[in-house]
Design a protein around this motif. Structure first.
Motif, PDB file in Angstrom:
ATOM      1  N   UNK A 146       0.843  -1.179   0.000  1.00 47.26           N
ATOM      2  CA  UNK A 146       0.000   0.000   0.000  1.00 47.26           C
ATOM      3  C   UNK A 146       0.887   1.240   0.000  1.00 47.26           C
TER       4      UNK A 146
ATOM      5  N   UNK B 177      -1.560   3.230  -4.528  1.00 50.09           N
ATOM      6  CA  UNK B 177      -2.734   2.444  -4.141  1.00 50.09           C
ATOM      7  C   UNK B 177      -2.957   2.642  -2.653  1.00 50.09           C
TER       8      UNK B 177
ATOM      9  N   UNK C  43      -5.181   0.016  -0.693  1.00 46.23           N
ATOM     10  CA  UNK C  43      -4.977  -1.325  -1.215  1.00 46.23           C
ATOM     11  C   UNK C  43      -5.424  -2.396  -0.238  1.00 46.23           C
TER      12      UNK C  43
ATOM     13  N   UNK D  11      -9.093  -2.636   0.230  1.00 46.09           N
ATOM     14  CA  UNK D  11      -9.728  -3.128  -1.000  1.00 46.09           C
ATOM     15  C   UNK D  11      -9.627  -4.633  -1.071  1.00 46.09           C
ATOM     16  N   UNK D  12      -8.425  -5.081  -0.918  1.00 47.85           N
ATOM     17  CA  UNK D  12      -8.194  -6.520  -1.018  1.00 47.85           C
ATOM     18  C   UNK D  12      -9.007  -7.262   0.024  1.00 47.85           C
TER      19      UNK D  12
ATOM     20  N   UNK E 250     -12.658  -7.454  -0.836  1.00 44.54           N
ATOM     21  CA  UNK E 250     -12.911  -8.440  -1.887  1.00 44.54           C
ATOM     22  C   UNK E 250     -12.851  -9.836  -1.275  1.00 44.54           C
ATOM     23  N   UNK E 251     -11.875 -10.001  -0.439  1.00 46.34           N
ATOM     24  CA  UNK E 251     -11.718 -11.294   0.204  1.00 46.34           C
ATOM     25  C   UNK E 251     -12.956 -11.677   1.000  1.00 46.34           C
TER      26      UNK E 251
END
Lengths: 651, 144
Positions: B25, B29, B32, B35-36, B39-40
């Motif tokens: 990060x 980004x 980051x 975000x990840x 999504x996870x």
């Protein structure tokens, strides 16, 4: 193709494919951090489309193994075939099988999730490698662009099975463009490392037959790879291929002869008495050293070491050596060889010193090729100081050249005697009647083994061996009672274990017959010889095997350790499985088969399976043989012994 | 936040991979990690639901499909550094290989438990981070 080639690997264009968005995002970010140019997609089909659009758009592809729309391996193959790009597989699972599959489908690398930055920093090497081999191919086949891609893809997609053909194809092309072996070899060599696991030369039966014919013609001592290669007159084989195959073959022969010898000697030895063994054991030490240097003779040397340890152990080692020398001989004379090899070993043992010398000889022999069997036989006769028993057997030796087993088995005493003369002489002492049965079997076995350049063949041959073993067992039973204390066997085993030479160790372990009968020991040794690499663990198991079935070793031998080298994984698996002799045997077998054919993981697996079959019989035999407590000891102790031996023996 | 982080590390909930994510990060980004992780969460919940559905099958248990989902879950969990979740996935996988229904159940429960725990903690982490950023923003008000 790569504009930013100067600043490579910066700007390398990577295509990442993974159906898991989390991983994909992480991967993308990591790659960006490495300063690569990244394109991502979660669909394999999309990836293919992108790649097909413009082949030069990407330098490298990273793909997950498990994807919903298409199998990662399939994508791998297609990319390799069509675009000739390096592909890296990615997965959360690092199963050996999966990795193997990846490699055989042509992957450059196999990464495990979670992927780390450091790993990604190095992936550019695959691109360089591929680039290096690509231009080569392109140059060579400039006229045939298609063929180039074919060869490229062929190389890439060639699994182990196809590797041979692909290799041949490529090699052919290279041959056309370049001129001689040197170039061929260089080209091949270069190709091999750069291309994805350049196809290994598969030693088909056909090829192996030619090989054996060439070797026989040249004489095992004189058989040098270059000459063999010339004689074989086959394309797409380099001198290195022949050299490694030759080594394996030699080990195989040794193993066979050792086994035969052991069995014969075992039979004889059992009758004669431990003393001979004891004596032998003493001499064993030497051998160890000798063996070390001599991997083919490893078996032999192992013999020595064990004997040193136990005294009795010697006999097994002696057998081993015989076996080894035999193997050499075999190449030239088939069975006859076995015998001669045995004798040399024996000699050493008896003399104590001679062994080392013998080994040297053996080594020499191995280098030269096959010791002339005939010589050995003659040697054997005169030198047989062995206890009364042996003398009977000696004649057998000469005559039963075809019965390697008998040689190997001869009690240590026998073996020793013969060795003094011509190391190679392969004691061939027909160890007595009991061994004869064994020997006959072995000979069959060895023949079959020799004849079949394939693993599968070996396998089958292995089976018969097991059958033989049963026969031998009975004889060994009687032997057992004879004075050969199991400890002796054990002793022999350790020697093997200690023998790093591998082959020797194998021999020992095999010979080390845990089970009381020394015969067993012989069995295992020969095969062990193949696998140098198999560390002690393998040896140990071999040892146990030895006890289990002297016959078994032969089988085991079938599987050249060579395979292990190639399929170290396989072997390792085998090794790690346990000291279980049975296992070892299988490994041994696998190895042999491996050796005969090119190293193919498959073979190993097959061999393993085969072994298990054999083991079954062996186990039965072993268990029946080892009715005494020692049985347990052997089996268990085999493991222990191996361990202890290795510790002690580790030379 | 550091205290929480070190606590999570200590407990083995997170591992170095998470640290690596944090390192990734940067200005380019900035969010980051969140975000990840989001999504996870999204994906894992889907997978967990699938797994539970598969396990609830009265009849034939599709271990293979479970394995596939599990594989993905394992991959993403390890990619973000969720060590405990990954470990449970491994155990779960073993159970599926052995066709051990009971074992699978137990593994799934543990998985759900670990996952919930992780989610809560990570949310907490992000909240703290957010507050910290806000506080920082307050301390450095926009200057003219």
């Amino acid at each position: 193709m790569d504009d930013s080639g100067d600043r490579f690997p910066i700007g390398m264009r990577v295509l990442a494919v993974d159906d898991d968005p989390t991983c994909l995002l992480v991967l993308e970010t990591l790659l960006r951090r490495c300063q690569y140019h990244v394109t991502t997609t979660s669909q394999a089909r999309t990836a293919l489309t992108m790649l097909r659009e413009n082949k030069d758009k990407f330098d490298l592809v990273i793909s997950d193994v498990h994807m919903p729309d298409m199998d990662g391996f399939k994508l791998l193959e297609l990319v390799g075939l069509e675009m000739d790009l390096p592909v890296i597989m990615l997965s959360a699972y690092g199963d050996t099988k999966l990795v193997m599959k990846g490699i055989s489908h042509g992957a450059c690398d196999y990464l495990l999730k979670p992927v780390r930055l450091e790993e990604l920093k190095n992936i550019w090497q695959h691109v360089i490698r591929k680039k290096k081999s690509d231009p080569k191919e392109k140059n060579k086949t400039s006229k045939l662009d298609k063929t180039t891609s074919e060869s490229g893809s062929g190389l890439r997609s060639a699994g182990a099975e196809n590797s041979d053909e692909n290799g041949k194809l490529t090699k052919k092309r290279k041959d056309q463009d370049e001129d001689e072996d040197e170039d061929k070899e260089n080209g091949n060599d270069n190709e091999d490392p750069s291309a994805q696991k350049k196809p290994r030369v598969v030693w088909s039966v056909e090829l192996h037959r030619k090989f054996v014919a060439a070797v026989n013609q040249l004489g095992i001592e004189k058989a040098v790879p270059k000459k063999i290669l010339d004689m074989m007159n086959v394309e797409n084989i380099t001198r290195e291929n022949v050299a490694s195959h030759l080594q394996k073959y030699r080990l195989y022969l040794k193993r066979i002869s050792c086994v035969a010898n052991q069995q014969a000697s075992m039979v004889a030895a059992l009758g004669s008495a431990d003393q001979s063994y004891l004596r032998m054991g003493g001499s064993g030490h030497f051998h160890n050293n000798a063996f070390r240097s001599f991997s083919p003779n490893g078996i032999i040397s192992n013999l020595n070491t064990p004997t040193g340890l136990n005294g009795h152990g010697f006999s097994p080692s002696g057998l081993l050596q015989l076996g080894q020398s035999q193997s050499f001989n075999n190449s030239s004379n088939d069975q006859l060889k076995f015998q001669p090899t045995i004798t040399p070993v024996n000699q050493n043992i008896l003399q104590g010193m001679p062994m080392s010398i013998g080994f040297d000889h053996l080594q020499n022999n191995s280098s030269k090729g096959v010791f002339p069997v005939q010589n050995l036989n003659t040697d054997v006769k005169p030198t047989f100081p062995i206890p009364n028993r042996f003398p009977d057997q000696i004649p057998k030796v000469t005559t039963s050249s075809s019965h390697p087993p008998s040689l190997g088995i001869s009690n240590n005493g026998l073996m020793l005697e013969t060795h003094t003369e011509g190391k190679h002489g392969g004691i061939g002492i027909g160890y007595g009647s009991s061994s004869s049965s064994v020997s006959s079997r072995h000979s069959d076995f060895s023949f079959s083994m020799l004849d079949q350049g394939r693993h599968s063949d070996n396998w089958s041959s292995v089976v018969p061996l097991s059958g033989i073993q049963t026969n031998s067992f009975p004889s060994s039973d009687c032997f057992r009672q004879t004075a050969i204390p199991p400890s002796d066997n054990m002793a022999s085993l350790p020697l093997q274990a200690g023998y790093p030479g591998g082959s020797l160790a194998d021999v020992h372990s095999q010979g080390s017959v845990f089970t009381n009968s020394p015969e067993y020991i012989n069995g295992n040794l020969p095969f062990q010889g193949w696998e140098d690499r198999n560390q002690d663990a393998t040896y140990h198991s071999n040892i146990t095997y030895g006890s289990i079935n002297s016959l078994a070793p032969v089988n085991g031998a079938v599987v050249p350790r060579g395979q292990t080298t190639s399929n170290s994984t396989l072997h390792r698996n085998l090794d790690t499985k346990f000291c279980d002799p049975r296992q070892m045997k299988h490994a041994g077998f696998a190895d042999l088969t491996e050796c005969s054919s090119s190293r193919q993981p498959r073979v190993n697996i097959v061999s393993q399976q085969k072994f298990s079959n054999n083991l079954g019989s062996l186990e039965y035999l072993a268990s029946s043989m080892m009715e005494q407590e020692q049985d347990k000891m052997k089996l268990l102790g085999g493991d222990f012994i191996c361990d202890s031996y290795s510790g002690g023996v580790s030379l | 936040m550091n205290r929480l982080l070190s606590f999570l590390f200590h407990r083995g909930v997170l591992d170095e991979q998470f640290l690596q994510l944090q390192q990734l990060q940067d200005e380019t980004s900035p969010n980051f990690v969140s975000e990840v992780v989001n999504i996870y969460f999204h994906e894992s919940e889907k997978l967990l639901r699938n797994l539970r559905a598969l396990l609830m099958e009265r009849e034939l248990m599709d271990y293979k499909k479970m394995g596939i989902d599990l594989n993905q879950l394992m991959g993403s969990s390890s990619s973000i550094g969720a060590k405990r979740v990954t470990n449970v996935c491994v155990a779960f996988r073993v159970a599926t290989e052995q066709n051990n229904r009971v074992g699978c159940f137990r593994a799934l429960e543990m998985l759900e438990h670990e996952y919930c725990y992780l989610k809560n903690k990570l949310h907490e982490l992000f909240q703290i981070e957010q507050q910290r950023d806000l506080a920082a923003g307050v301390r450095y008000p926009v200057q003219n």
